[in-house]
Design an enzyme around this catalytic site. Structure first.
Site, PDB file in Angstrom:
ATOM      1  N   VAL A 140       0.802  -1.110  -0.078  1.00 27.45           N
ATOM      2  CA  VAL A 140       0.086   0.063  -0.111  1.00 27.45           C
ATOM      3  C   VAL A 140       0.992   1.258   0.024  1.00 27.45           C
ATOM      4  CG1 VAL A 140      -1.559   1.388   1.277  1.00 27.45           C
ATOM      5  CG2 VAL A 140      -2.111  -1.042   0.997  1.00 27.45           C
ATOM      6  N   ILE A 157       3.097   1.448  -3.374  1.00 23.70           N
ATOM      7  CA  ILE A 157       2.313   1.924  -4.784  1.00 23.70           C
ATOM      8  C   ILE A 157       2.053   3.200  -4.837  1.00 23.70           C
ATOM      9  CG2 ILE A 157       0.495   1.260  -6.257  1.00 23.70           C
ATOM     10  CD1 ILE A 157       0.467  -1.672  -5.170  1.00 23.70           C
ATOM     11  N   GLU A 181      -0.048   5.098  -5.933  1.00 22.20           N
ATOM     12  CA  GLU A 181      -1.362   5.338  -6.595  1.00 22.20           C
ATOM     13  C   GLU A 181      -2.037   6.552  -6.460  1.00 22.20           C
ATOM     14  OE1 GLU A 181      -1.142   3.964  -3.482  1.00 22.20           O
ATOM     15  OE2 GLU A 181      -2.066   5.295  -2.037  1.00 22.20           O
ATOM     16  N   ASP A 235       0.759  38.249 -32.888  1.00 20.21           N
ATOM     17  CA  ASP A 235       0.561  39.347 -33.516  1.00 20.21           C
ATOM     18  C   ASP A 235       1.101  40.483 -33.219  1.00 20.21           C
ATOM     19  OD1 ASP A 235      -1.541  38.014 -34.926  1.00 20.21           O
ATOM     20  OD2 ASP A 235      -3.049  38.448 -33.581  1.00 20.21           O
ATOM     21  N   ASP A 246      -6.971  36.310 -33.090  1.00 26.95           N
ATOM     22  CA  ASP A 246      -8.220  36.739 -32.853  1.00 26.95           C
ATOM     23  C   ASP A 246      -9.314  36.594 -33.539  1.00 26.95           C
ATOM     24  OD1 ASP A 246      -7.404  38.606 -34.754  1.00 26.95           O
ATOM     25  OD2 ASP A 246      -6.953  40.221 -33.202  1.00 26.95           O
ATOM     26  N   ASP A 258      -8.512  33.275 -38.232  1.00 25.09           N
ATOM     27  CA  ASP A 258      -7.204  32.634 -37.692  1.00 25.09           C
ATOM     28  C   ASP A 258      -7.211  31.480 -37.092  1.00 25.09           C
ATOM     29  OD1 ASP A 258      -5.696  35.194 -37.878  1.00 25.09           O
ATOM     30  OD2 ASP A 258      -6.179  35.933 -36.094  1.00 25.09           O
ATOM     31  N   ASN A 278      10.002   5.628  -1.764  1.00 25.41           N
ATOM     32  CA  ASN A 278       8.985   4.296  -1.787  1.00 25.41           C
ATOM     33  C   ASN A 278      10.213   3.022  -2.263  1.00 25.41           C
ATOM     34  OD1 ASN A 278       6.593   5.372  -1.809  1.00 25.41           O
ATOM     35  ND2 ASN A 278       6.085   5.168  -3.933  1.00 25.41           N
ATOM     36  N   GLU A 330      11.674   2.614   1.195  1.00 25.21           N
ATOM     37  CA  GLU A 330      10.902   1.876   1.867  1.00 25.21           C
ATOM     38  C   GLU A 330      10.951   0.280   1.655  1.00 25.21           C
ATOM     39  OE1 GLU A 330       7.171   3.729   1.336  1.00 25.21           O
ATOM     40  OE2 GLU A 330       8.035   5.585   2.140  1.00 25.21           O
ATOM     41  N   ASN A 374       3.959   6.586   4.817  1.00 30.55           N
ATOM     42  CA  ASN A 374       2.998   6.707   3.356  1.00 30.55           C
ATOM     43  C   ASN A 374       2.369   8.085   3.667  1.00 30.55           C
ATOM     44  OD1 ASN A 374       2.410   6.200   1.054  1.00 30.55           O
ATOM     45  ND2 ASN A 374       0.360   5.288   1.861  1.00 30.55           N
ATOM     46  N   THR A 389       5.043  11.478   5.904  1.00 28.37           N
ATOM     47  CA  THR A 389       6.247  11.918   5.186  1.00 28.37           C
ATOM     48  C   THR A 389       5.989  11.989   3.540  1.00 28.37           C
ATOM     49  OG1 THR A 389       7.172  10.471   6.791  1.00 28.37           O
ATOM     50  CG2 THR A 389       8.741  11.657   5.536  1.00 28.37           C
ATOM     51  N   ASP A 390       5.506  11.038   3.092  1.00 27.16           N
ATOM     52  CA  ASP A 390       5.446  10.997   1.552  1.00 27.16           C
ATOM     53  C   ASP A 390       4.172  12.283   1.254  1.00 27.16           C
ATOM     54  OD1 ASP A 390       7.104   9.115   1.771  1.00 27.16           O
ATOM     55  OD2 ASP A 390       5.770   7.579   0.938  1.00 27.16           O
TER      56      ASP A 390
HETATM   57  P1  ATP Z   1      -1.978  42.335 -36.140  1.00 28.74           P
HETATM   58  O1  ATP Z   1      -2.157  41.188 -37.316  1.00 28.74           O
HETATM   59  O2  ATP Z   1      -0.745  42.351 -35.723  1.00 28.74           O
HETATM   60  O3  ATP Z   1      -2.950  42.467 -35.162  1.00 28.74           O
HETATM   61  P2  ATP Z   1      -3.220  44.628 -37.797  1.00 28.74           P
HETATM   62  O4  ATP Z   1      -4.228  44.874 -36.569  1.00 28.74           O
HETATM   63  O5  ATP Z   1      -2.524  45.629 -38.261  1.00 28.74           O
HETATM   64  O6  ATP Z   1      -2.069  43.540 -37.316  1.00 28.74           O
HETATM   65  P3  ATP Z   1      -5.202  43.771 -39.734  1.00 28.74           P
HETATM   66  O7  ATP Z   1      -6.120  44.273 -38.545  1.00 28.74           O
HETATM   67  O8  ATP Z   1      -5.197  42.813 -40.450  1.00 28.74           O
HETATM   68  O9  ATP Z   1      -3.674  43.506 -38.886  1.00 28.74           O
HETATM   69  O10 ATP Z   1      -5.220  45.165 -40.442  1.00 28.74           O
HETATM   70  C1  ATP Z   1      -4.214  45.254 -41.623  1.00 28.74           C
HETATM   71  C2  ATP Z   1      -4.417  46.549 -42.281  1.00 28.74           C
HETATM   72  O11 ATP Z   1      -5.874  47.022 -42.508  1.00 28.74           O
HETATM   73  C3  ATP Z   1      -3.794  47.651 -41.303  1.00 28.74           C
HETATM   74  O12 ATP Z   1      -2.429  47.711 -41.426  1.00 28.74           O
HETATM   75  C4  ATP Z   1      -4.783  48.999 -41.689  1.00 28.74           C
HETATM   76  O13 ATP Z   1      -4.017  49.556 -42.977  1.00 28.74           O
HETATM   77  C5  ATP Z   1      -5.929  48.327 -42.310  1.00 28.74           C
HETATM   78  N1  ATP Z   1      -7.003  48.466 -41.472  1.00 28.74           N
HETATM   79  C6  ATP Z   1      -7.110  48.027 -40.077  1.00 28.74           C
HETATM   80  N2  ATP Z   1      -8.310  48.311 -39.333  1.00 28.74           N
HETATM   81  C7  ATP Z   1      -8.908  48.909 -40.203  1.00 28.74           C
HETATM   82  C8  ATP Z   1     -10.248  49.341 -40.316  1.00 28.74           C
HETATM   83  N3  ATP Z   1     -11.252  49.214 -39.511  1.00 28.74           N
HETATM   84  N4  ATP Z   1     -10.676  49.973 -41.445  1.00 28.74           N
HETATM   85  C9  ATP Z   1      -9.937  49.871 -42.522  1.00 28.74           C
HETATM   86  N5  ATP Z   1      -8.721  49.471 -42.699  1.00 28.74           N
HETATM   87  C10 ATP Z   1      -8.051  48.866 -41.665  1.00 28.74           C
END
Ligand code: ATP
Length: 892
Positions: A279, A282, A284, A326, A634, A638, A700, A703, A728, A731-732
């Site tokens: 016991v 092991i 466990e 990003d 985001d 992606d 163990n 022991e 067991n 201490t363990d």
């Molecule tokens: P990351 O990928 O590092 O977040 P990011 O935010 O620049 O970078 P995107 O959001 O894809 O990437 O934006 C790409 C490009 O699009 C920007 O560099 C900008 O010129 C343009 N952009 C960003 N936001 C807008 C918006 N709301 N309306 C129009 N153009 C935009």
């Protein structure tokens, strides 16, 4: 209810709501009380008592209990009661450990539950999806997971992917008009959005018509109840290993009993000793402690703003060799301020900081008002028209609601007294083509008070310039010749070189009835107006985090949608791009195969102007080169790259539900430095698990060996069953838990990433366990023999000495387990839990040895001071002897 047949107005009546103000607080609590939370029912949880009983289902524990019962019947009441008490306490400990692990996993689930934008008491607020009720007015946009069944009342290029319900993976275009028909399947209810489906494009507003089990998803929820249990690779490996360890422990125990009986010990006492030894030996409890260590580590990560969504990620984090991150918002602050305007070859500076709309416009040293320069007035006005952000003054502070890039444009216009209220009187927005990271543009179709219609587009300048055929130059519309194009490109480079993010604005007139069906039609043949350049300062902590990652053998790669010049400038500032490091653009990536990328990827530190689709290619190329890749993201697009990476990381603030669901780690503060902290924690958790595995197994081994050697040497039993069980339990148990909470070793971020294929016992751990185990067993036996031969008539005294030596040797050895190197490398008082655990174990041992009522139960007797010197001297040997020899080896 056929909601799709009704007009929006009728739906409003039916669910008793108000599209303008939403539900009131009281209405919501009433409906929550009546209909309950918006949750799918989960499978029933097993009852607590059964869970407690589970702790005793272990075969050896059952044998021990049976054996104890027999000894009780034979009249050994004290022994029997004590053994049963210890077994029950052990059971409780195991039970609480498991509950704790489970609870923290549940808490994690809560934390990662999606949030919804809902209109309540005239305000748009974010609530947890489970608080939605029928009648709530909700809005959602690309990347959101729909949290209830919703009848749509407004759509904007809205597309929803409904495969969770219909199996159809092509997104459905949504509308608001009623649909007639008797049998309209879910896939055809185009004015509905269903729980569990996800928005792939556009945005929409709707009213909740079904929640919880009363949704389309609720009807099939039974099918979804196969909740996946989260087991990490290490836990799985330990489970397999556990089986081997059990077999070895049982074999050795059997050997001990066999030898004992051959040497003339009586069968009954050898049997009880053998079972107790089994016991104790092991491990466990190992899987449970591993889970606790993982979940405690996960809680520490939460304190550092990282939420682990998938437990295996905790281990993988420690193996990460590349972080693809990003830029905007993760490495930078995402607090944008327009500082430069450019139009027709001229540049203006804009003063002021943050979202505070106070500042002036300067051409050189001369202040000018933008209303006096037509092109600049248009640049600012159109930047605000094609824009969804708002800036509100709250308690003296200007607060952004919306995208920071757009917020900056709101502020730059405001500084020239151009506000949204002003524009609302002059313009009507007829249609919007939302921004997406692949197109890198956004457009609106606008009608002014004279009935004139036009398209306004804003977006990445290098894209817009390609889609323009003329340009405003010297306040006139001119053909966009190669020369003028060259001027614009120079301006983009110039602003980008100052680490500014650039947004271009363009427009084109439309006929009074001219239709525009899609964004391609809208966003071509444009008239280029100019550029707005905005700063987005790097986050203060990122530079150091990048440096620490470098020391830890982890390369940071910036992947951004931003312009190559801007990205390069910021990457240099942050120390990401070294001399000779390569920068690759999205367009080049499109032309490359994964194999071609594989060849160069080791030298690339920045990927600029990439689309989300490119990220997958980057992940694959890095993985093919043997990297363990952490990838942030985001947006909806992606998700595939996040999923394909080894550690998918989603942004907590700006991330969409879809990205979060694909991820294994969510950054609550969207901060790159949090990734570094999580990796450090991940490395530490793994090392801590190794530490207590080492401690438990070495104990163990000790022991078992002390008993085995004693039997081989034809000695009496050096330890009685109850003593073995006590070791067991106390201490363990305690110190092992405390090791799970140990601080990271100072150099944990100065080592190379762990090889994911390495076994638990890699890097000399197996040798350490066996050698220390041998020594612990050896010194215990030595102590026993010295005292036993001194006075063979007093076996109990010799057994007490063996007991104390075993306990002390383990408690000293536990400090050695804190370091991969030796006990001298760490301050023993650093881990307060461990000091506490060791002191309590010593105290409990002294009580068992010196407190007269307990002496008969534990078969102990008071030890003299002189013999304590012997015990302490011998028990220090395993730790200090080997540490010493290792030190000399290191020096040599
Ligand atoms: P990351 O990928 O590092 O977040 P990011 O935010 O620049 O970078 P995107 O959001 O894809 O990437 O934006 C790409 C490009 O699009 C920007 O560099 C900008 O010129 C343009 N952009 C960003 N936001 C807008 C918006 N709301 N309306 C129009 N153009 C935009």
């Amino acid at each position: 209810m056929k909601w799709y047949e009704l007009r929006a107005e009728d739906v409003k009546e039916k669910v008793n709501t108000d599209f303008k103000h939403g539900l009131s607080k009281d209405q919501v609590s009433e409906r929550l009380a009546q209909f309950g939370y918006n949750e799918l029912q989960e499978a029933e949880k097993p009852n607590m008592f059964l869970l407690f009983l589970e702790q005793f289902k272990d075969f050896m524990v059952l044998v021990l209990l049976a054996a104890t019962l027999v000894s009780g019947l034979l009249g050994e009441y004290i022994d029997a009661t004590a053994i049963i008490a210890i077994v029950i306490i052990n059971g409780f400990l195991g039970f609480f450990q498991e509950r704790k692990a489970e609870k923290s996993l549940e808490a994690l689930k809560e934390l990662s539950a999606p949030q919804v934008m809902v209109l309540r008491d005239s305000n748009w607020i974010k609530v947890s999806s489970k608080e939605l009720v029928v009648g709530d007015v909700v809005k959602f946009s690309s990347g959101d997971r729909i949290s209830a069944d919703v009848r749509l009342i407004q759509t904007n290029s809205l597309e929803i992917e409904e495969s969770a319900l219909t199996g159809e993976s092509l997104p459905v275009q949504k509308k608001v008009e009623p649909i007639m028909g008797d049998k309209v399947g879910i896939g055809d209810q185009e004015n509905m959005a269903f729980m569990g489906t996800m928005v792939t494009r556009g945005s929409g507003v709707g009213v909740v018509v079904g929640t919880g089990m009363k949704t389309a998803m609720g009807q099939i929820a039974d099918l979804l109840q196969s909740a996946e249990t989260m087991v990490t690779p290490l836990q799985r490996k330990l489970e397999q290993l556990g089986k081997i360890l059990i077999t070895v422990a049982l074999l050795l125990t059997f050997l001990v009993v066999l030898l004992g009986v051959i040497q003339g010990h009586d069968l009954y006492s050898m049997f009880l000793a053998g079972v107790s030894l089994a016991v104790a030996a092991i491990p466990e409890g190992l899987p449970a402690i591993v889970t606790v260590a993982l979940s405690l580590g996960v809680q520490r990560m939460i304190k550092n703003n990282a939420i682990v969504r998938k437990l295996p990620a905790v281990e993988t984090l420690g193996c990460a060799s590349v972080i693809c991150s990003d830029k905007t918002g993760t490495m930078t602050q995402n607090k944008m301020t327009v500082t430069h305007l450019w139009s027709g070859g001229k540049t203006w500076n804009v003063t002021g900081t943050g979202y505070n709309p106070v500042g002036g416009f300067f051409a050189g040293n001369q202040e000018i008002h933008p209303s006096n320069v037509k092109s600049i007035g248009q640049l600012l006005t159109f930047g605000l028209l094609c824009n969804n952000a708002t800036i509100n003054k709250k308690k003296k502070e200007y607060v952004l609601d919306g995208d920071p890039t757009e917020g900056a444009l709101v502020v730059s216009a405001w500084k020239a007294d151009i506000t949204r209220d002003l524009l609302n009187n002059q313009f009507i927005i007829e249609k919007e083509f939302p921004f997406d990271s692949s197109r890198k543009m956004m457009s609106v179709i606008v009608r002014d008070s004279n009935g004139k219609r036009f398209v306004v587009t804003k977006g990445a300048p290098d894209v817009l310039i390609k889609n323009s055929e003329s340009i405003l130059w010297d306040e006139k519309q001119q053909f966009l010749s190669d020369r003028l194009k060259g001027e614009v490109e120079k301006a983009i480079e110039n602003l980008g070189g100052q680490a500014l993010r650039t947004i271009a604005v363009a427009f084109k007139p439309l006929g009074p009835t001219q239709s525009v069906y899609n964004e391609i039609e809208a966003e071509t043949n444009l008239i280029f107006i100019g550029l707005q350049g905005m700063i987005d300062p790097p986050r203060d902590e990122v530079k150091q985090a990048v440096q620490e990652c470098k020391e830890a053998g982890i390369r940071t790669v910036m992947i951004t949608g931003d312009h190559i010049v801007t990205a390069t400038a910021i990457a240099r500032q942050l120390g990401i791009l070294p001399e000779g490091g390569k920068v690759v653009q999205g367009t080049e990536l499109s032309d490359m195969t994964v194999e071609e990328l594989e060849e160069i990827v080791e030298d690339v530190y920045v990927f600029a102007r990439v689309s989300p689709e490119h990220k997958l290619k980057i992940v694959k190329a890095l993985q093919k080169n043997g990297h363990i890749v952490a990838m942030t993201g985001d947006g909806v697009n992606d998700a595939p790259a996040i999923k394909a990476s080894d550690i998918g990381i989603a942004m907590g603030i700006t991330g969409t539900d879809v990205a979060k669901e694909a991820s294994s780690l969510v950054l609550l503060d969207d901060n790159f430095a949090t990734i570094k902290a999580a990796i450090k924690e991940g490395r530490n958790i793994y090392e801590n698990i190794r530490k207590f595995i080492r401690y438990l197994l070495a104990s163990n081994v000790g022991e078992i060996l002390v008993m085995l050697f004693a039997m081989l040497l034809a000695l009496p039993l050096p330890l009685v069953p109850i003593q073995i069980l006590w070791v067991n339990l106390v201490t363990d148990g305690l110190p092992a838990m405390a090791l799970g909470l140990d601080q990271a070793e100072g150099d944990v971020m100065r080592r190379a990433p762990r090889n994911p294929r390495e076994g638990v016992f890699a890097r000399g751990l197996a040798w350490k366990i066996i050698s220390r185990g041998f020594l612990i067993g050896g010194v215990t036996l030595a102590a026993f023999m010295i005292v036993y031969y001194r006075d063979p008539n007093n076996l109990m005294y010799a057994q007490t000495i063996a007991f104390a030596t075993l306990v002390m040797a383990q408690l000293i050895h536990v400090f050695d387990c804190r370091s991969d190197r030796s006990v001298y490398h760490r301050n023993p008082f650093e881990n307060k839990y461990l000091v506490f655990a060791v002191l309590s174990s010593i105290l409990l041992m002294l009580v068992v040895i010196y407190y007269p009522p307990l002496q008969p139960i534990f078969h102990t007797t008071a030890i003299t001071l002189r013999d304590w010197l012997l015990i302490l001297g011998l028990s220090a040997v395993p730790t200090f002897l080997l540490a010493g020899s290792l030190l000399t080896k290191k020096k040599a």
